[in-house]
Scaffold this motif. Sequence first.
Motif, PDB file in Angstrom:
ATOM      1  N   VAL A  76       0.774   0.241   4.406  1.00 16.89           N
ATOM      2  CA  VAL A  76       0.789  -1.092   5.037  1.00 16.89           C
ATOM      3  C   VAL A  76       0.102  -1.007   6.393  1.00 16.89           C
ATOM      4  O   VAL A  76       0.334  -0.079   7.169  1.00 16.89           O
ATOM      5  CB  VAL A  76       2.238  -1.597   5.236  1.00 16.89           C
TER       6      VAL A  76
ATOM      7  N   THR B  86     -12.635   2.222   7.192  1.00 17.67           N
ATOM      8  CA  THR B  86     -11.232   2.428   7.545  1.00 17.67           C
ATOM      9  C   THR B  86     -10.387   1.233   7.096  1.00 17.67           C
ATOM     10  O   THR B  86     -10.902   0.128   6.881  1.00 17.67           O
ATOM     11  CB  THR B  86     -11.107   2.696   9.062  1.00 17.67           C
TER      12      THR B  86
ATOM     13  N   LEU C 225      -3.636   8.989  -0.401  1.00 25.16           N
ATOM     14  CA  LEU C 225      -4.180   7.654  -0.176  1.00 25.16           C
ATOM     15  C   LEU C 225      -5.446   7.355  -0.979  1.00 25.16           C
ATOM     16  O   LEU C 225      -5.907   6.229  -0.992  1.00 25.16           O
ATOM     17  CB  LEU C 225      -4.499   7.464   1.316  1.00 25.16           C
TER      18      LEU C 225
ATOM     19  N   ASP D  62     -11.414   6.337   6.636  1.00 24.83           N
ATOM     20  CA  ASP D  62     -12.391   7.177   7.324  1.00 24.83           C
ATOM     21  C   ASP D  62     -11.721   8.514   7.636  1.00 24.83           C
ATOM     22  O   ASP D  62     -10.569   8.528   8.090  1.00 24.83           O
ATOM     23  CB  ASP D  62     -12.834   6.495   8.628  1.00 24.83           C
TER      24      ASP D  62
ATOM     25  N   VAL E  71      -0.941  -6.167   5.671  1.00 26.11           N
ATOM     26  CA  VAL E  71      -1.601  -5.990   4.374  1.00 26.11           C
ATOM     27  C   VAL E  71      -1.107  -4.694   3.749  1.00 26.11           C
ATOM     28  O   VAL E  71      -1.119  -3.637   4.381  1.00 26.11           O
ATOM     29  CB  VAL E  71      -3.143  -5.927   4.523  1.00 26.11           C
TER      30      VAL E  71
ATOM     31  N   PRO F  36     -10.680   2.227   1.778  1.00 26.42           N
ATOM     32  CA  PRO F  36      -9.281   1.816   1.626  1.00 26.42           C
ATOM     33  C   PRO F  36      -8.775   1.713   0.192  1.00 26.42           C
ATOM     34  O   PRO F  36      -7.578   1.541  -0.020  1.00 26.42           O
ATOM     35  CB  PRO F  36      -9.259   0.448   2.306  1.00 26.42           C
TER      36      PRO F  36
ATOM     37  N   GLN G 192      -1.585  -2.101   0.497  1.00 27.12           N
ATOM     38  CA  GLN G 192      -2.546  -1.703  -0.544  1.00 27.12           C
ATOM     39  C   GLN G 192      -3.815  -2.537  -0.519  1.00 27.12           C
ATOM     40  O   GLN G 192      -4.301  -3.011  -1.557  1.00 27.12           O
ATOM     41  CB  GLN G 192      -1.923  -1.830  -1.932  1.00 27.12           C
TER      42      GLN G 192
ATOM     43  N   CYS H  97      -9.026  -4.121   5.180  1.00 27.89           N
ATOM     44  CA  CYS H  97      -7.956  -5.124   5.071  1.00 27.89           C
ATOM     45  C   CYS H  97      -8.364  -6.435   5.735  1.00 27.89           C
ATOM     46  O   CYS H  97      -8.071  -7.529   5.230  1.00 27.89           O
ATOM     47  CB  CYS H  97      -6.660  -4.601   5.701  1.00 27.89           C
TER      48      CYS H  97
HETATM   49  N1  SAH Z   1      -7.906   7.586   7.475  1.00 21.15           N
HETATM   50  C1  SAH Z   1      -7.263   6.353   7.042  1.00 21.15           C
HETATM   51  C2  SAH Z   1      -5.918   6.175   7.700  1.00 21.15           C
HETATM   52  C3  SAH Z   1      -4.897   7.228   7.332  1.00 21.15           C
HETATM   53  S1  SAH Z   1      -3.324   6.908   8.041  1.00 21.15           S
HETATM   54  C4  SAH Z   1      -8.175   5.170   7.333  1.00 21.15           C
HETATM   55  O1  SAH Z   1      -9.194   5.317   8.021  1.00 21.15           O
HETATM   56  O2  SAH Z   1      -7.885   4.077   6.845  1.00 21.15           O
HETATM   57  C5  SAH Z   1      -2.482   6.092   6.735  1.00 21.15           C
HETATM   58  C6  SAH Z   1      -2.277   4.617   7.068  1.00 21.15           C
HETATM   59  O3  SAH Z   1      -3.492   3.892   6.882  1.00 21.15           O
HETATM   60  C7  SAH Z   1      -1.281   3.905   6.198  1.00 21.15           C
HETATM   61  O4  SAH Z   1       0.050   4.133   6.621  1.00 21.15           O
HETATM   62  C8  SAH Z   1      -1.682   2.451   6.424  1.00 21.15           C
HETATM   63  O5  SAH Z   1      -1.233   1.994   7.685  1.00 21.15           O
HETATM   64  C9  SAH Z   1      -3.188   2.563   6.495  1.00 21.15           C
HETATM   65  N2  SAH Z   1      -3.836   2.303   5.210  1.00 21.15           N
HETATM   66  C10 SAH Z   1      -4.648   3.140   4.544  1.00 21.15           C
HETATM   67  N3  SAH Z   1      -5.126   2.548   3.421  1.00 21.15           N
HETATM   68  C11 SAH Z   1      -4.593   1.304   3.388  1.00 21.15           C
HETATM   69  C12 SAH Z   1      -4.700   0.208   2.488  1.00 21.15           C
HETATM   70  N4  SAH Z   1      -5.452   0.271   1.385  1.00 21.15           N
HETATM   71  N5  SAH Z   1      -3.998  -0.923   2.776  1.00 21.15           N
HETATM   72  C13 SAH Z   1      -3.227  -1.006   3.876  1.00 21.15           C
HETATM   73  N6  SAH Z   1      -3.099  -0.002   4.761  1.00 21.15           N
HETATM   74  C14 SAH Z   1      -3.777   1.129   4.531  1.00 21.15           C
END
Ligand code: SAH
Length: 259
Positions: A229, A119, A38, A91, A198, A13, A200, A124
Amino acid sequence: MSVGKVYLVGAGPGDPELLTLKAIRVIARADVVVYDRLVSNRILETVGAGVVRIDVGKQADFHPVPQAEINETLICLARAGRLVVRLKGGDPFIFGRGCEEAAELEAAGIPYEVIPGITAAQGCAAAARIPLTHRGLASGVRYVTGHRKANEPLDLDWASLADPDTTLVVYMGLSNIEEIVGQLVAHGLAMSTPVLAVCQGTTPGERRLCTRLGALAEAAHAAAFSGPVLFIIGRVAGLALERSGHDGATIAEALSVMA
Ligand code: SAH
């Protein structure tokens, strides 16, 4: 020339310390890193200076690199003998389109491996020190996407999602939060259900909002989040609410605990 290999790697994350040892090892050996929006800057800092970086990130007002082009890039690089790391937030196989890329690589006969990542839900929740399941509070957890195609309603089984015994984690839900709350309440989930939002998560810019379902949409907009978020809806979020020392029923309360 021998064919290279593609690693579909979860970057977690945001916190680089949440990368797996396996991810760090392949990033160190990579010729090329193809990454998404991301993937945090702190993680990109772990990529060696001599490694080619390809940004295929998607920005809100910015045209993303089409998926077909990303697939083609991975295939071409591997055919040219490169060791390619396809780095994705969280992930790669949870709302990451990683499986689409895997299918294309498979069809093209390119060797590939999947390296899982933490993930967003796990990162979070852990950052807020709450569990996703807990005996007596949540007997299961569901990850859903709150994103929809333009002008189409969300295609989710609301009746089964409005379950007080299961933690509901909504990815990509901010822009449709009114609809999500409205559907959950219409299908019987109590307005008093605790929610943790949450933004970021696991990065230095992390912000958290503790509230209740009835106040969520307004509080989430008032928070003016910038960055990804995640919403964690259910009794487990009540543990964060208790720690915040307020009832979470009003927007002012929700905003008052934001980091
Ligand atoms: N493959 C990623 C998800 C991708 S979809 C995973 O497994 O986490 C993108 C969404 O993931 C964002 O809109 C948010 O809802 C969430 N997300 C990803 N990183 C995040 C973070 N650091 N903090 C909060 N939400 C996050």
